[in-house]
Scaffold this motif. Sequence first.
Motif, PDB file in Angstrom:
ATOM      1  N   TYR A  39       0.861  -1.193   0.000  1.00 42.60           N
ATOM      2  CA  TYR A  39       0.000   0.000   0.000  1.00 42.60           C
ATOM      3  C   TYR A  39       0.893   1.238   0.000  1.00 42.60           C
ATOM      4  O   TYR A  39       1.066   1.894   1.036  1.00 42.60           O
ATOM      5  CB  TYR A  39      -0.922  -0.002   1.213  1.00 42.60           C
ATOM      6  N   PRO A  40       1.496   1.565  -1.151  1.00 43.23           N
ATOM      7  CA  PRO A  40       2.410   2.714  -1.207  1.00 43.23           C
ATOM      8  C   PRO A  40       1.676   4.021  -0.931  1.00 43.23           C
ATOM      9  O   PRO A  40       0.476   4.162  -1.168  1.00 43.23           O
ATOM     10  CB  PRO A  40       2.941   2.663  -2.646  1.00 43.23           C
ATOM     11  N   ASN A  41       2.426   4.990  -0.382  1.00 43.11           N
ATOM     12  CA  ASN A  41       1.896   6.327  -0.067  1.00 43.11           C
ATOM     13  C   ASN A  41       0.797   6.291   0.995  1.00 43.11           C
ATOM     14  O   ASN A  41      -0.025   7.205   1.071  1.00 43.11           O
ATOM     15  CB  ASN A  41       1.375   7.025  -1.317  1.00 43.11           C
ATOM     16  N   ILE A  57      -3.233   7.985   6.793  1.00 41.37           N
ATOM     17  CA  ILE A  57      -2.607   9.036   5.983  1.00 41.37           C
ATOM     18  C   ILE A  57      -2.402   8.492   4.579  1.00 41.37           C
ATOM     19  O   ILE A  57      -1.777   7.448   4.382  1.00 41.37           O
ATOM     20  CB  ILE A  57      -1.257   9.473   6.584  1.00 41.37           C
ATOM     21  N   LYS A  58      -2.943   9.217   3.609  1.00 39.78           N
ATOM     22  CA  LYS A  58      -2.819   8.803   2.206  1.00 39.78           C
ATOM     23  C   LYS A  58      -2.698  10.033   1.332  1.00 39.78           C
ATOM     24  O   LYS A  58      -3.574  10.902   1.344  1.00 39.78           O
ATOM     25  CB  LYS A  58      -4.027   7.971   1.782  1.00 39.78           C
ATOM     26  N   ASP A  59      -1.577  10.108   0.600  1.00 41.01           N
ATOM     27  CA  ASP A  59      -1.338  11.224  -0.323  1.00 41.01           C
ATOM     28  C   ASP A  59      -1.482  12.584   0.350  1.00 41.01           C
ATOM     29  O   ASP A  59      -2.049  13.531  -0.215  1.00 41.01           O
ATOM     30  CB  ASP A  59      -2.305  11.135  -1.518  1.00 41.01           C
ATOM     31  N   GLY A  60      -1.003  12.698   1.580  1.00 38.27           N
ATOM     32  CA  GLY A  60      -0.984  13.984   2.272  1.00 38.27           C
ATOM     33  C   GLY A  60      -2.233  14.345   3.026  1.00 38.27           C
ATOM     34  O   GLY A  60      -2.265  15.372   3.702  1.00 38.27           O
ATOM     35  N   SER A  61      -3.278  13.526   2.926  1.00 40.57           N
ATOM     36  CA  SER A  61      -4.512  13.786   3.662  1.00 40.57           C
ATOM     37  C   SER A  61      -4.651  12.803   4.815  1.00 40.57           C
ATOM     38  O   SER A  61      -4.189  11.666   4.743  1.00 40.57           O
ATOM     39  CB  SER A  61      -5.726  13.659   2.732  1.00 40.57           C
ATOM     40  N   VAL A  62      -5.293  13.272   5.884  1.00 40.63           N
ATOM     41  CA  VAL A  62      -5.475  12.446   7.080  1.00 40.63           C
ATOM     42  C   VAL A  62      -6.968  12.197   7.292  1.00 40.63           C
ATOM     43  O   VAL A  62      -7.763  13.136   7.328  1.00 40.63           O
ATOM     44  CB  VAL A  62      -4.894  13.146   8.329  1.00 40.63           C
ATOM     45  N   SER A  63      -7.329  10.939   7.436  1.00 36.34           N
ATOM     46  CA  SER A  63      -8.697  10.588   7.806  1.00 36.34           C
ATOM     47  C   SER A  63      -8.667   9.836   9.131  1.00 36.34           C
ATOM     48  O   SER A  63      -7.716   9.109   9.422  1.00 36.34           O
ATOM     49  CB  SER A  63      -9.365   9.736   6.726  1.00 36.34           C
TER      50      SER A  63
END
Length: 340
Positions: free
Chosen positions: A27-29, A98-104
């Motif tokens: 699961y890159p990035n 965290i994925k591509d600079g966004s945090v959920s």
Amino acid sequence: MTFSQVVMEVMRQLEGAYALIFKSPHYPNELIACKRGSTLILGVNEVSDQNSAKSFQNVKSLTTNGSPREFFFSSDLCAIVEHTKNYLAIEDNEIIHIKDGSVSILKFDKEKEKPASVQRALSVLEMEVEQIKKGSYDHFMQKEIHEQPHSLTTTMRGRLKDSGVVLGGLKEHLKTLRRSRRVIFIGCGTSYNAALAARPFVEELTGIPVTMEVASDLLDRQGPIYREETAVFVSQSGETADTLLALEYALEKGALCVGVTNTVGSTLSRKTHCGIHINAGCEIGVASTKAYTSQIVVMAMIALAIGSDQLSTQPRRESIITGLSSLPSTTNWINNLPCQ
């Protein structure tokens, strides 16, 4: 399966306390963090240019706005202050994705198949980088011993006045405190000993019986705590595991829970009904020095606030206020000690 689903399956199998960060080449990035019982802090910083210079801007949103970001995980706020002042204190059973600079943020529940989405805002760290540097001192303990006159001043600033004590953190609960059948000081190690030193002030100025409890011992015995009582939890970090478990126990029993801690945004400060921050500044040395003296002063001020409605103790209160006011100047001899 998504990365978050994989992590949730792991969490279903885990027991006890943990703080974990997951990264996978499948699961890159993406990066996932979760915790239960242990402390985990997420720091977020926007990178101002390609050289990764820190902007220290107040990052309001957890979602990306197109700017590259840096993320920092730590168990202590002191560790991230030189990188960013924007942080999120992760709660138990929360999944930070965290994925591509966004945090959920997802709230995990073992009984439910799908976690609930959570909306949280970042907090701003009230701490300067200089506080975590040794300067000319050989080690942090030495530095913090010399900082005691200053830390005592900041602990009492705006709170100690000639007319009495003003503690905004207790203002709404003073009536309940005065009606308490018993005050229970709960802590571990040095914090327990600070409460032990302050107990005579509380009993003398309030007329309320005071008992002492080591947090782990209280839990082992399942000691009695009642709704008409006040439990005061003392912790420098606000993250002491045994103290937090004792806090959960006292909350279940319905007691008024008061926190005395040095760390803004800590678990103790968030979960207690009310409390006081000692404002001693970041303490990195393992052996507590300035936090210990500031804890005693704060608990003395709590005693002054609770007992302020009693005319019989007014002369004694005035003498204690005078003594506390002069305390920073009388401890200035510490600054004349050699640094070696």
